[in-house]
Design an enzyme around this catalytic site. Structure first.
Site, short mmCIF file in Angstrom:
data_model
loop_
_atom_site.label_atom_id
_atom_site.label_comp_id
_atom_site.label_asym_id
_atom_site.label_seq_id
_atom_site.Cartn_x
_atom_site.Cartn_y
_atom_site.Cartn_z
N ALA A 105 6.48 0.98 0.67
CA ALA A 105 7.61 1.69 1.28
C ALA A 105 8.86 0.82 1.27
O ALA A 105 9.95 1.27 0.92
CB ALA A 105 7.26 2.11 2.70
N VAL B 275 -3.71 -0.46 -1.51
CA VAL B 275 -4.89 -0.84 -2.28
C VAL B 275 -4.66 -0.26 -3.68
O VAL B 275 -3.67 -0.58 -4.31
CB VAL B 275 -6.18 -0.34 -1.61
CG1 VAL B 275 -6.78 -1.46 -0.79
CG2 VAL B 275 -5.95 0.87 -0.73
N LYS C 137 -2.80 10.69 -14.44
CA LYS C 137 -3.52 11.53 -13.49
C LYS C 137 -3.06 12.97 -13.64
O LYS C 137 -1.87 13.26 -13.59
CB LYS C 137 -3.24 11.03 -12.07
CG LYS C 137 -3.75 11.97 -11.00
CD LYS C 137 -3.56 11.42 -9.60
CE LYS C 137 -4.02 12.46 -8.60
NZ LYS C 137 -3.76 12.05 -7.22
#
Lengths: 482, 517
Positions: free
Chosen positions: B17, B49, B80
C-alpha cells in the site's frame, strides 16, 4: 403514450405469442405538440426498425444537438449532447484553471455539438472514433401528432388489437388483489394478465380506488402546475436558419420553451398558475404573431409510491411527472418500457422481479428529478418563481453534487444516473457555477503553455463546425416535411 | 486559487500500500509544488506474501507508465484468468470465477437465460464452457485479449499472481527515481494539534521529527495514525465473515504454474494457492472459534504439494472497515483502512481505488470537509460491494454437516445482499449497478457455481426449440475450445513475456471483464 407502449411491447414481445390490446379512451387530456428527445430515441427507433428518414419526413422533424438556456438579459449557454471534442483528461479542471486566471472562454466551445448548433450547422455523428464528428450526438424534435399516427400504424401492423371506450369498472381478484378484467362503458370486458396504465395524470388503473397506489407530490420541489402549448408557423423563406437546439428561457413565472420543427416552432410555457394568470398568459401568447393550436394542460409533479403494483405497471405521467423541461416524459417512459421487457413477468408477477423494476425505475426517476431541480437552482435567482423554488430543501445527492462541483469541479457519481459526468459538468459550467479551485495535478503545466494548448483545441473545433452543412439545408434534402 | 497547496505528504509504512501510494503520488503530483516522504522500518515486517490480483492492476501499472513485461520479470509474476473455487458448493464441486463474460447476450437478453433454459431441458453443459477465460484457465493456456469485438478473445481480461514484496521493492525504485524521500525508522510519537486534532508531525525513535500537511496511513492492521493517534473507530463485520485468522506458507513449485488462483474450501474456512514463477504461495484462512492455530497449520501442511520453503506466518485480523478511511488530515490506505479476506483477490484493488480517489479529491492545506466526504462516500461503497460479494460465498455454501459451514448458511445477511439473492433465485436476474466492483458475470459465476438454481428465467427465451438452441450453444462452446487449443501454454506465455518476445500487450482499463470499450 399508449401507442408508444403498444409499439415497444409489441416489438419486444413479437415472437412470444403475447397478445396486446390497447384501450383507446376518449377525451383524454391533450398531448404536447412537440417532442424534444435525447439521443436514446434514435437507438429505440433502430430497435423498432423505423426508417428514421421517413419518420422525420412524416413528423416534420429536425435534429437536436443540445439545449440553449437563457436567463437574465444577456446570459445564455448551450447544454450540448455528445462529449467534448478533445481528449484532454480532466478538461473541466484545466478550463477552470484558465477561468480563474481570467480566460473567459465559455465551456460549450469545447463541444462541437454546441459550437455547430449555435451556427445552425449539423452533421451526423461519425462512428469512426478518430473523427472529431464522433463527439457529436443528437436527438430529434418531432411533431407529436404525426409521431403518434406513425406509432399507431406500426402497432396495428404488429397486430395490436384496439378497443374503443371509456373505463367503467375494474374487476379485482379477491384472493390476489390482481386486476381480473376491465369493464368498458358498453359493458364489454377486457381480460388480461398484465395491465399497463398509460392514462396520464388521471392514472385510471394505478390511481384507482381498487389499486389505490398513493401519489407523492413533488410540487414543493418543482413548483409548476400548468402548461400551455401553441405553435407558430415559420415564414416559408428558404434561407431561414434552423438551429438544431431546443431553446429554454427562464421567466419570472417558470419556463418558456421552443421546439423547432421544419415548418413551425412549438412554444411551451411551463409555469406556476399562481404567478401567471390567464390574462397575463393570453398577453404573452398574443405577442407571438400567428400563434395557433393553443392548448392548456395541468401538470402535477410527483411520483407514484409504487410504479408496478400487483399486475399493473404505470408508465408516463400515470407513474410520475417531472415537467418534461429537460428530459421528456416520452424519454423516461421509453426507458421504463424497455426495462419492462427485461423484467417481463410470468402470470404470477413475481414479487422480487417487480420490486427490482420499481427500484431501478424509481432511482432513475429521482436522478432526473434532481436534474430538473438543478435547473431551478442555477437559473432562477431573483424572481417570484425563485422564491417558490427556494421553499423546498434541495435533495441531498444534488446538494452534494453542487457543493462538490463548486468546491473543485468534480462530479459526484451516483447510481443509475442518466446523464454523463461530462454533461453534468457542461451544465454547471454553462450555468456559471465555476469551481473555486482546481486539481493540483492541473498545475503541472505552466499557464502560458496551457492557454496555448487550449487555444489550439478551440480553433480546431471552430474550424470543424464551420465545415459542417447547414441544418436547414440538410433537412430540406434529407427529410423534407411531407 | 486562494487556498494553499499541500507542500509535503508523509506516507507511513512501506508495504504494498505504501509504495503503491508513493509511486502514484510521485507520478501525478507536480514535484515543484509537493514533496513526498515515506517512513518505513525494516524491523517491522509487511504482510505481503504471494498476492493474487484482479485485472485493474494493469490499469494502475499503465497509469504509472510501467512496462508490463518488466513488471512480470521484477515480481516473478504469472498470468491470471480467474479464480477456481473448489468445494464451496457441494463438497466435490468446482467452478471458475473468470475475468470475462459468459457467452454473449442474444437479442438484448443475457446469455445465461438461454443457458438456464437449455439446462431445464436436460442439457448439462457447465456454464464455464461458455467463458473463454474459464476454459483457457482450466486448460492451462494463455493469450492476450483482442480488441476486435468479433473475436472470441475480445471479452476477457487478465491479471497477475505476483510476489508482493518484490512489487513493493519495484515501486520503491520507481518512487526514488521520481524524488520520493525514504526515511528508515520507527515512529515513536504522533503529535496532534491541540486545537484541531490534526496530525502535526511524527517523531522517530532516533529523535528525527517529520512535518507534513497530509499523512497517509499505510501501516497495516495497526492503523498507527488513523486508529492509534486519531481513534477513528472500526466497524466489525465478523458476524458475516467469520474467519479471523490465517496462516501462510510458501512451497516449492512442483508443476508448471496454472493461470488461475485456487480457493479450496476446508472443513473450516478455505485455502489459497497462488502460483508464482519461482514458488507457490499457500495459506489457510480460518475461524479461531472452530479451529486452533496448530490444527490450521496441520490442515495446510497436509495438503501442500512441494517442499516448504519458509516458516509459517500466522496472521490475526478483524474483518471490517475503518469508520472513516479519511479522518482529519489522515487517509488510511490498505489494511489500515479495512480488512477483507483475499477470497476474491481484492486487496490490491482496494488500495488502488483509494489512491485514485485520493488523487481525484486531493485536498489543499485547508482540508475542506467535502473532499473527505466524497472520498469516504465512495470508499465505503467499494468496501461494501466487496463485502457483500464475499458473504455470498459463505452464505451459499453447500457443505452440509460441517458445523462452521452450517452456521454460515444459517446466518442472517445484509438486506441488500438478501434482496440480490432473492431476485436471482426467483427470476435469474442479476441486480444491476454501475458503481463499485463485481458485475453480472461475477455474481453469476458464484450463484450458479455454488448451486443457487433460479426458479424462473426470461420467458422470451422459451420460444426457441431445444435443438436449435442446443446446436447454437454447442457451436459457441466448440469454437471456444478450438480457440483455446490454439493458445500458448501458460508457462510458454510467461517465458515469452520474460524474454520480451510476447508481442504488444493490450491496453488496460478499470474493467474486470475485458479491454476498454
Amino acid at each position: 403514450m399508449g401507442w408508444m407502449a403498444a409499439a415497444i411491447l409489441a416489438r419486444g414481445l413479437k415472437a412470444e405469442g403475447v397478445e396486446l390490446t390497447l384501450i383507446d379512451i376518449p377525451d383524454m387530456p391533450a398531448d404536447d405538440l412537440a417532442e424534444s428527445s435525447l439521443p436514446a430515441i434514435r437507438q429505440l427507433h433502430q430497435m423498432l426498425g423505423f426508417d428514421e428518414r421517413q419518420l422525420m419526413s412524416i413528423t416534420g422533424a429536425s435534429f437536436k444537438l443540445g439545449t440553449e438556456y437563457r436567463w437574465g438579459p444577456a446570459t445564455s449557454f448551450v447544454h450540448p449532447m455528445g462529449k467534448p471534442a478533445t481528449i484532454v483528461p480532466a478538461l473541466e479542471q484545466e478550463v477552470s484553471r484558465l477561468h480563474l486566471i481570467g480566460d473567459d472562454c465559455a465551456y460549450e466551445n469545447y463541444f462541437l455539438s454546441a459550437v455547430a448548433a449555435r451556427q445552425g450547422k449539423f452533421a451526423f455523428p461519425d462512428p469512426d472514433e478518430k473523427s472529431i464528428r464522433s463527439t457529436l450526438s443528437c436527438g430529434l424534435h418531432l411533431d407529436v401528432k404525426n409521431y403518434k399516427e406513425y406509432l399507431k400504424d406500426y402497432a396495428r401492423f404488429l397486430k395490436v388489437a384496439v378497443r374503443k371506450g371509456a373505463l367503467q369498472a375494474i374487476n379485482i381478484c379477491s384472493s390476489s388483489g390482481f386486476i381480473k378484467a376491465l369493464v368498458l362503458d358498453d359493458n364489454s370486458r377486457v381480460e388480461a394478465d398484465l395491465y399497463v396504465d398509460c392514462s396520464g395524470e388521471s392514472a385510471l388503473l394505478i390511481g384507482s380506488a381498487e389499486l389505490a397506489v398513493p401519489y407523492a407530490s413533488w410540487q414543493v420541489d418543482l413548483p409548476l402546475d400548468r402548461m400551455v402549448n401553441f405553435s407558430v408557423l415559420r415564414p416559408s423563406c428558404k434561407t431561414n436558419t434552423i438551429c438544431p437546439l431546443t431553446k429554454v428561457r427562464a421567466a419570472p413565472w417558470g419556463w418558456q420553451r421552443e421546439i423547432p420543427l421544419q415548418r413551425k416552432v412549438v412554444h411551451q410555457f411551463i409555469y406556476h398558475s399562481g404567478l401567471l394568470d390567464d390574462e397575463g398568459l393570453a398577453k404573452e401568447v398574443h405577442r407571438m404573431a400567428g400563434a395557433s393550436d393553443v392548448r392548456y394542460t395541468e401538470i402535477k409533479p410527483g411520483c407514484r409510491e409504487v410504479l408496478w403494483s400487483r399486475n399493473c405497471v404505470a408508465v408516463g405521467a400515470a407513474a410520475g411527472n417531472i415537467t418534461s423541461l429537460a428530459v421528456s416524459e416520452l424519454h423516461w417512459a421509453q426507458s421504463a418500457l424497455v426495462r419492462l421487457l427485461d423484467y417481463f413477468p410470468n402470470k404470477s408477477c413475481e414479487p422480487f422481479n417487480a420490486a427490482e423494476y420499481n427500484r431501478l425505475t424509481m432511482q432513475e426517476f429521482e436522478r432526473l428529478r434532481d436534474f430538473h431541480i438543478a435547473h431551478q437552482v442555477t437559473m432562477h435567482s431573483d424572481s417570484a418563481f425563485a422564491r417558490l423554488c427556494s421553499e423546498a430543501p434541495i435533495p441531498a445527492p444534488l446538494q452534494h453534487r453542487i457543493d462538490l462541483f463548486l468546491h473543485r469541479g468534480r462530479i459526484a457519481a451516483y447510481e443509475y444516473e442518466v446523464m454523463s459526468d461530462q454533461l453534468w459538468a457542461a451544465f454547471f459550467l454553462g450555468a456559471g457555477l465555476w469551481p473555486k479551485r482546481y486539481d493540483i495535478m492541473t498545475e503541472a503545466l505552466p499557464e502560458r503553455e496551457l492557454l496555448q494548448n487550449h487555444q489550439r483545441i478551440r480553433a480546431a473545433i471552430s474550424k470543424a463546425a464551420n465545415a459542417m452543412p447547414n441544418h436547414h439545408e440538410l433537412l430540406a434534402s434529407y427529410c423534407p416535411t411531407r | 486559487m486562494s487556498a494553499q497547496r499541500i507542500q509535503q505528504v508523509v506516507i507511513v509504512g512501506g508495504g504494498t500500500a505504501g509504495w503503491m501510494t508513493a509511486a502514484a503520488l510521485a507520478r501525478f503530483l507536480p514535484p515543484a509544488l509537493c514533496r513526498i516522504v515515506l517512513v518505513e522500518s525494516e524491523q517491522i515486517g509487511t504482510v505481503g506474501v504471494g498476492e493474487a490480483t484482479i485485472p485493474h492492476i494493469r490499469h494502475f501499472n499503465q497509469l504509472l507508465g510501467i512496462d508490463e513485461n518488466e513488471f512480470i520479470r521484477a515480481t516473478y509474476a504469472t498470468y491470471k484468468l480467474g479464480i477456481q473455487f473448489t468445494g464451496w458448493g457441494a463438497p466435490d464441486s468446482s467452478y471458475i470465477h473468470p475475468f470475462g463474460l459468459f457467452g454473449h447476450d442474444i437479442r438484448g437478453i443475457d446469455f445465461h437465460h438461454y443457458w438456464l433454459h437449455l439446462r431445464s431441458l436436460g442439457d448439462e453443459t457447465p456454464l464455464d464452457n461458455f467463458s473463454i477465460a474459464a476454459v483457457a484457465a482450466t486448460a492451462g493456456k494463455f493469450a492476450y485479449p483482442e480488441k476486435n469485438p468479433d473475436s472470441l478473445r475480445s471479452d476477457f481480461g487478465y491479471a497477475f499472481h505476483l510476489d508482493a514484496s518484490l512489487y513493493a521493492k519495484f515501486l520503491r525504485n520507481y518512487s526514488a527515481e521520481r524524488g520520493v524521500r525514504r526515511i528508515e525508522g520507527k515512529i515513536n510519537q504522533v503529535k496532534l494539534c491541540s486545537l484541531t486534532g490534526f496530525i502535526e508531525s511524527l517523531t522517530l525513535e532516533n529523535g528525527e521529527k517529520i512535518d507534513g500537511q497530509l499523512f497517509i496511513d499505510c501501516s497495516g492492521f495497526r492503523g498507527l495514525l488513523i486508529e492509534g493517534a486519531l481513534k477513528t473507530g472500526y466497524e466489525d463485520w465478523r458476524q458475516w465473515l467469520p474467519c479471523d485468522r490465517a496462516v501462510a506458507m510458501p512451497s516449492e513449485r512442483t508443476t508448471d504454474p496454472v493461470p488461475y488462483t485456487r480457493s479450496i474450501a476446508q472443513r473450516v474456512g478455505w485455502q489459497w494457492r497462488i502460483p508464482l514463477q519461482h514458488r507457490t504461495g499457500n495459506g489457510q484462512v480460518y475461524s479461531s472459534e472452530y479451529l486452533n492455530d496448530e490444527d490450521a497449520l496441520y490442515l495446510l501442511r497436509s495438503q501442500l504439494n512441494g517442499e516448504e520453503t519458509g516458516e509459517p506466518n500466522f496472521l490475526r485480523f478483524v474483518t471490517g472497515r475503518r469508520k472513516k478511511s479519511w479522518n482529519k488530515n489522515c487517509v488510511a490506505i490498505g489494511l489500515a483502512s479495512g480488512f477483507l479476506e483475499p477470497l476474491e483477490s481484492t486487496s490490491i484493488y482496494l488500495i488502488q481505488v483509494a489512491i485514485l480517489k485520493l488523487l481525484e479529491n486531493f485536498p489543499d492545506a485547508d482540508f475542506a470537509e467535502i473532499d473527505r466526504a466524497e472520498f469516504n462516500r465512495h470508499i465505503d461503497l467499494e468496501y461494501r460491494r466487496v463485502r457483500d460479494f464475499l458473504i455470498l460465498h459463505y452464505k451459499a455454501n453447500g457443505r452440509v454437516g460441517d458445523p462452521f459451514w452450517d452456521a454460515c448458511r444459517a446466518m442472517s445477511i445484509p438486506a441488500e445482499l438478501e434482496r440480490k439473492i432473492n431476485l436471482f433465485r426467483e427470476s435469474a436476474q442479476v441486480e444491476h449497478y454501475q458503481q463499485g466492483l463485481f458485475m453480472t458475470p461475477s455474481w453469476l459465476a458464484v450463484y450458479i457455481g455454488q448451486g443457487i438454481v433460479p426458479q424462473g428465467y426470461d420467458s422470451r427465451v422459451m420460444r426457441h426449440p431445444k435443438d436449435t438452441m442446443a446446436d447454437y450453444l454447442k457451436k459457441i462452446s466448440e469454437a471456444i475450445e478450438a480457440d483455446v487449443h490454439g493458445m500458448a501454454d501458460h508457462k510458454t506465455a510467461i517465458d515469452n513475456a520474460i524474454k520480451g518476445i510476447s508481442g504488444i500487450y493490450p491496453e488496460a482499463s478499470m474493467n474486470l471483464y475485458g479491454l476498454p470499450k
